[in-house]
Design a protein around this motif. Sequence first.
Motif, PDB file in Angstrom:
ATOM      1  N   TYR A   1      32.982 -19.984 -50.042  1.00 39.98           N
ATOM      2  CA  TYR A   1      33.122 -19.119 -48.632  1.00 39.98           C
ATOM      3  C   TYR A   1      32.124 -17.981 -48.537  1.00 39.98           C
ATOM      4  N   ASN A   2      31.943 -17.542 -47.280  1.00 43.91           N
ATOM      5  CA  ASN A   2      31.006 -16.561 -47.262  1.00 43.91           C
ATOM      6  C   ASN A   2      31.905 -15.189 -47.159  1.00 43.91           C
ATOM      7  N   VAL A   3      31.363 -14.001 -47.671  1.00 43.09           N
ATOM      8  CA  VAL A   3      31.853 -12.869 -47.960  1.00 43.09           C
ATOM      9  C   VAL A   3      31.107 -12.214 -46.621  1.00 43.09           C
ATOM     10  N   GLY A   4      32.063 -11.847 -45.830  1.00 42.72           N
ATOM     11  CA  GLY A   4      31.302 -11.151 -44.540  1.00 42.72           C
ATOM     12  C   GLY A   4      30.320 -11.970 -43.814  1.00 42.72           C
ATOM     13  N   ARG A   5      29.693 -11.469 -42.821  1.00 45.43           N
ATOM     14  CA  ARG A   5      28.861 -12.201 -41.949  1.00 45.43           C
ATOM     15  C   ARG A   5      27.488 -11.816 -41.635  1.00 45.43           C
ATOM     16  N   LEU A   6      26.452 -12.579 -41.400  1.00 44.49           N
ATOM     17  CA  LEU A   6      25.241 -12.121 -40.671  1.00 44.49           C
ATOM     18  C   LEU A   6      25.123 -12.680 -39.359  1.00 44.49           C
ATOM     19  N   ASP A   7      24.771 -12.338 -38.232  1.00 41.96           N
ATOM     20  CA  ASP A   7      24.781 -12.980 -36.955  1.00 41.96           C
ATOM     21  C   ASP A   7      23.355 -13.865 -37.027  1.00 41.96           C
ATOM     22  N   GLN A   8      23.382 -14.991 -36.029  1.00 40.12           N
ATOM     23  CA  GLN A   8      22.598 -16.253 -35.949  1.00 40.12           C
ATOM     24  C   GLN A   8      21.103 -15.763 -36.208  1.00 40.12           C
ATOM     25  N   ASP A   9      20.863 -14.517 -35.581  1.00 42.38           N
ATOM     26  CA  ASP A   9      19.403 -13.995 -35.468  1.00 42.38           C
ATOM     27  C   ASP A   9      19.151 -13.067 -36.712  1.00 42.38           C
ATOM     28  N   THR A  10      19.966 -12.841 -37.483  1.00 46.50           N
ATOM     29  CA  THR A  10      19.819 -11.896 -38.511  1.00 46.50           C
ATOM     30  C   THR A  10      19.661 -12.767 -39.755  1.00 46.50           C
ATOM     31  N   SER A  11      18.637 -12.667 -40.749  1.00 45.66           N
ATOM     32  CA  SER A  11      18.475 -13.101 -42.046  1.00 45.66           C
ATOM     33  C   SER A  11      18.768 -12.155 -43.168  1.00 45.66           C
ATOM     34  N   GLY A  12      18.658 -12.610 -44.351  1.00 40.22           N
ATOM     35  CA  GLY A  12      19.090 -12.065 -45.479  1.00 40.22           C
ATOM     36  C   GLY A  12      20.105 -12.495 -46.370  1.00 40.22           C
ATOM     37  N   LEU A  13      20.421 -11.425 -47.187  1.00 39.19           N
ATOM     38  CA  LEU A  13      21.395 -11.474 -48.355  1.00 39.19           C
ATOM     39  C   LEU A  13      22.879 -11.677 -47.869  1.00 39.19           C
ATOM     40  N   LEU A  14      23.483 -13.068 -48.375  1.00 38.81           N
ATOM     41  CA  LEU A  14      24.791 -13.218 -47.855  1.00 38.81           C
ATOM     42  C   LEU A  14      25.454 -13.747 -49.357  1.00 38.81           C
ATOM     43  N   VAL A  15      26.599 -13.412 -49.532  1.00 39.27           N
ATOM     44  CA  VAL A  15      27.533 -13.648 -50.759  1.00 39.27           C
ATOM     45  C   VAL A  15      28.432 -14.766 -50.534  1.00 39.27           C
TER      46      VAL A  15
END
Length: 267
Positions: A109-123
């Motif tokens: 499962y993802n820790v936190g979120r990034l919106d659809q238009d944002t790229s980058g680091l996701l745990v």
Amino acid sequence: MSGADEQTDAAGVRLQKVLAHAGVASRRVCEELIASGRVRVNGVVVTELGSRIDPEVDLVDVDGTAVQLDQSKRYVVLNKPVGVVSTMRDEKGRPDLRRYTADWDERLYNVGRLDQDTSGLLVLTNDGGLAHVLAHPSFGVTKVYIAKVVGTVSPQTIARLTRGVQLEDGEIVADKARLLDASRGGHGASSLVELTLHSGRNRIVRRMMAEVGHPVIELVRRQFGPLHLGSLPVGRARELTTVERGALLTLARQGADPAPEDSPELR
């Protein structure tokens, strides 16, 4: 199993064996770490080589860095592409995170979120306790973003970001801000700004930059707490290294009793 073996299991596992199994070092080196007072169990320094622990309950650290004892836990970093929503199953049928977890048997499962238009680091992880602490709105883990914005950002604007920007839901102050580059292309001037924030408010980077007159064109998260995106290609995921896992678990343990902060993040 003999009665002696049963007593041994009931008493726990030797600390140096647990450390070696966790990949800290060889058993001989782990014994030296213990004897030199560099190992703590539940916050208490342990120097006796005969000490036994329960790996399922006890918390161990070496030189202040947490050691992962539960080998069933997985910790993965993803360079999320633009266009992907931060959920494991999107009800609207948009591209989601499931495609990036196929290499692992565990449900991540993802820790936190990034919106659809944002790229980058996701745990991504199956460690619910760690995910809860790191994503908790009051924990305030530091994140670093690179934003490409409209216009030429002035030193005065950078200073304003660190002094505080008033938004509709209250003031927000960047921990750090700096101008990386400014250029003029065929579509007008643009700038690259690096922002360091611990706030978790919804789309906070985009709202901050719009408020100071420089709407975001592109946004990428380069750092989350002790984790760095590095050279990981967009759309690729990898497991954390032993050092990264230790740093992340240490951060999570330190945040067991977080102070008040903002609402959940979505950049």
